[in-house]
Enzyme design. Structure first.
Site, PDB file in Angstrom:
ATOM      1  N   LYS A 246       0.842  -1.198   0.000  1.00 14.11           N
ATOM      2  CA  LYS A 246       0.000   0.000   0.000  1.00 14.11           C
ATOM      3  C   LYS A 246       0.878   1.249   0.000  1.00 14.11           C
ATOM      4  O   LYS A 246       2.004   1.198   0.493  1.00 14.11           O
ATOM      5  CB  LYS A 246      -0.857   0.025   1.277  1.00 14.11           C
ATOM      6  CG  LYS A 246      -2.019  -0.947   1.302  1.00 14.11           C
ATOM      7  CD  LYS A 246      -2.835  -0.764   2.579  1.00 14.11           C
ATOM      8  CE  LYS A 246      -3.992  -1.758   2.636  1.00 14.11           C
ATOM      9  NZ  LYS A 246      -5.012  -1.540   1.607  1.00 14.11           N
ATOM     10  N   ARG A 320     -10.346 -11.478   1.684  1.00 11.77           N
ATOM     11  CA  ARG A 320     -11.192 -12.515   1.081  1.00 11.77           C
ATOM     12  C   ARG A 320     -10.497 -13.871   1.109  1.00 11.77           C
ATOM     13  O   ARG A 320     -11.158 -14.901   1.127  1.00 11.77           O
ATOM     14  CB  ARG A 320     -11.584 -12.081  -0.344  1.00 11.77           C
ATOM     15  CG  ARG A 320     -10.412 -11.862  -1.254  1.00 11.77           C
ATOM     16  CD  ARG A 320     -10.787 -11.072  -2.512  1.00 11.77           C
ATOM     17  NE  ARG A 320     -10.931  -9.634  -2.266  1.00 11.77           N
ATOM     18  CZ  ARG A 320     -11.271  -8.749  -3.182  1.00 11.77           C
ATOM     19  NH1 ARG A 320     -11.522  -9.129  -4.422  1.00 11.77           N
ATOM     20  NH2 ARG A 320     -11.371  -7.466  -2.881  1.00 11.77           N
TER      21      ARG A 320
HETATM   22  N1  BES Z   1      -8.203  -3.709   4.222  1.00 14.42           N
HETATM   23  C1  BES Z   1      -8.347  -3.320   2.875  1.00 14.42           C
HETATM   24  C2  BES Z   1      -9.637  -2.582   2.593  1.00 14.42           C
HETATM   25  C3  BES Z   1      -9.745  -1.207   3.175  1.00 14.42           C
HETATM   26  C4  BES Z   1      -9.157  -0.134   2.520  1.00 14.42           C
HETATM   27  C5  BES Z   1     -10.451  -0.994   4.315  1.00 14.42           C
HETATM   28  C6  BES Z   1      -9.291   1.139   3.048  1.00 14.42           C
HETATM   29  C7  BES Z   1     -10.575   0.268   4.836  1.00 14.42           C
HETATM   30  C8  BES Z   1     -10.000   1.336   4.198  1.00 14.42           C
HETATM   31  C9  BES Z   1      -8.312  -4.536   1.966  1.00 14.42           C
HETATM   32  O1  BES Z   1      -7.521  -5.590   2.376  1.00 14.42           O
HETATM   33  C10 BES Z   1      -7.781  -4.064   0.654  1.00 14.42           C
HETATM   34  O2  BES Z   1      -6.681  -3.594   0.616  1.00 14.42           O
HETATM   35  N2  BES Z   1      -8.586  -4.147  -0.383  1.00 14.42           N
HETATM   36  C11 BES Z   1      -8.227  -3.687  -1.661  1.00 14.42           C
HETATM   37  C12 BES Z   1      -8.741  -4.697  -2.642  1.00 14.42           C
HETATM   38  C13 BES Z   1      -8.247  -4.480  -4.039  1.00 14.42           C
HETATM   39  C14 BES Z   1      -6.768  -4.769  -4.118  1.00 14.42           C
HETATM   40  C15 BES Z   1      -9.026  -5.403  -4.935  1.00 14.42           C
HETATM   41  C16 BES Z   1      -8.856  -2.329  -1.883  1.00 14.42           C
HETATM   42  O3  BES Z   1      -9.992  -2.121  -1.447  1.00 14.42           O
HETATM   43  O4  BES Z   1      -8.219  -1.473  -2.474  1.00 14.42           O
HETATM   44 ZN    ZN Z   2      -5.467  -5.400   1.823  1.00 15.88          ZN
END
Ligand code: BES
Ligand code: ZN
Ligand code: ZN
Length: 465
Positions: A246, A320
């Site tokens: 990230k 997931r």
């Molecule tokens: N934990 C995150 C989702 C999230 C992001 C929760 C911001 C709260 C605030 C999750 O694991 C994630 O990173 N999801 C990605 C999925 C994508 C790579 C398909 C996302 O939402 O960007």
């Molecule tokens: Zn994530």
């Protein structure tokens, strides 16, 4: 927090509610206070302090608005040193539970790591409900249990990644069961996860020094032969994104990526304390998502508990993957009447609904409606979003059963939900994406910043119905 009941006021600090139609006073002008929603005015009568708090339009006075107003007022009186607060309940007797919830939630602040001189000198420690009506006692006591469970979840949630990691989260579950014998806890260590084929949880946890855990909490409040409801939660104790790292901005907030799983702890805690006449199992999939030479990679194909394989296209879509194992476990070992799963799953859900509402994904419209009603009443508000075939097609992989990314940028919250559906068999399934409301970086009415405990009040209201 202690709750006491009286039929008359003393000289303690007092909170009075007023809607914007019926409020009138000889001493307070309309400019000073008109009963507008969550507005307040402080009045002194001799040594005594009385805080009026507005409820807004009479037709908008409901469980949610009363809870918030009680919270706003408690927070304000707490800040000026109130320790015991008397609530004038007249006319609002049916909201005793919500008033207690609002007051108890408002009194919580994350101060564990503050030096002594920066902690609050005093906090609200007693709430007195002033009313002639004795029937308020039971709902008020329930409200205390529910709000305490919410604050318990908020405290664990606010603890950072160096304090809460899969093993220490499992310890929290064990400690909870020690306190509440009605809860039975079982924890899978990394070695046992390997032996039993939890490939998803293992893959996500591989990059971290701190191994993953799977946590199960049973609560039997009904006959053994009665069906069980499974409550499943994502507890990524810190989500760096892994190899699909990230960006740095606000990454600290990813300590809250455990809130689905932590909420499961709070739900089971309150269910046991309320002695709900139902059978529940809480299942928490916990890992730390880290990049390292051991980490899982984009392109990896991983076996999961269900036997299905997942092609990993982005290691940041890890929730997931750990949930795939937990959902399959629930389906296989409990044949539950229903699986409800809570997770901070997608940024897309935040984009869709903002940060005050959670997304509900289910094919069962009845369930969605009940959750909507439970959300309005409990204050943990939700909105039904689509799930199903239109999205699941995009999650099929050419080289494995499913892939963890599909459908491009569009409908990301729905494609994630549809991915999860692959792992529940024929069990009725509801996914709740709490990525938005699980924590707050700005204070909300009656709630200080940090983890909100979202999902605890929602599911307790749903399960009690
Ligand atoms: N934990 C995150 C989702 C999230 C992001 C929760 C911001 C709260 C605030 C999750 O694991 C994630 O990173 N999801 C990605 C999925 C994508 C790579 C398909 C996302 O939402 O960007
Ligand atoms: Zn994530
Ligand atoms: Zn995550």
């Amino acid at each position: 927090m202690k709750i006491t009941y009286k039929t008359n006021f003393s000289t303690a600090d007092r909170i009075c509610f007023a809607d914007n139609k019926s409020f009138s006073s000889d001493t307070i002008s309309k400019e000073e206070f008109a009963g507008e929603k969550n507005s307040t005015v402080l009045v002194r009568e001799g040594k005594q302090r009385i805080l009026y708090v507005g409820l807004g339009k009479p037709e908008e006075v409901n469980a949610r608005t009363v809870r918030a107003a009680a919270g706003v007022a408690t927070l304000q009186l707490g800040k000026i040193g109130a320790k015991t607060i008397e609530f004038a309940l007249e006319g609002l007797e049916s909201f005793a539970q919500e008033i207690v919830e609002g007051a108890v939630q408002a009194s919580y602040k994350f101060e564990t790591f503050l030096p002594k001189d920066r902690k609050r000198k005093t906090t609200v420690s007693t709430i007195t409900l002033v009313s002639e009506d004795k029937s308020i006692k039971k709902p008020a006591a329930n409200g205390l249990i529910i709000a305490n469970a919410t604050n318990y979840v908020r405290e664990i949630g606010n603890l950072p990644g160096n304090e809460i990691y899969p093993e220490s989260l499992a310890k929290q579950a064990k400690d909870l069961a020690k306190e509440l014998p009605a809860l039975k806890v079982k924890v899978w260590t990394e070695a046992v996860l390997k032996k039993e084929g939890f490939g998803g949880i293992l893959a996500v946890g591989k990059g971290s020094e701190r191994g993953p855990r799977f946590i199960k909490i049973d609560y039997q409040g009904a006959k053994k032969s009665d069906p069980t409801t499974a409550i499943v939660g994502k507890a990524i104790t810190f989500d760096t994104g892994g190899i699909s790292l990230k960006p740095g901005a606000e990454m600290d907030e990813m300590k809250f990526d455990k809130m689905g799983g932590v909420a499961v702890l709070g739900i089971l805690k309150a269910a046991a304390e309320l002695k709900l006449p139902i059978n529940l199992v809480g299942l928490i999939a916990s890992a730390e998502n880290m990049p390292s030479h051991n980490a899982y990679r984009p392109g990896d194909i991983i076996p999961t508990y269900s036997g299905k394989t997942i092609e990993v296209l982005n290691t940041d879509a890890e929730g997931r993957i750990v949930l795939a194992d937990a959902l399959a476990y629930a389906d296989k070992h409990y044949q539950p009447k229903e699986i409800i799963e809570l997770s901070t799953l997608t940024g897309a859900c935040l984009i869709a609904l903002g940060n005050l509402r959670a997304g509900v994904f289910t094919r069962d419209n009845q369930s969605a409606q009940s959750l909507f009603a439970a959300g309005e009443k409990s204050g943990d508000r939700v909105w039904h979003l689509p799930m199903g075939d239109e999205f699941s097609e995009a999650m099929k992989s050419e080289i494995a059963d499913v892939k963890n990314l599909g459908g491009g940028r569009l409908g990301g919250a729905s494609s994630a939900a549809s991915f999860l559906e692959n792992f529940v068999g024929n069990t009725p399934f509801t996914h709740i994406d709490i990525a938005g409301p699980a924590w707050t970086t700005k204070p909300l009415p009656g709630l200080q910043t940090g983890a909100t405990g979202f999902g605890v009040k929602l599911l307790l209201e749903y399960l009690r119905k």
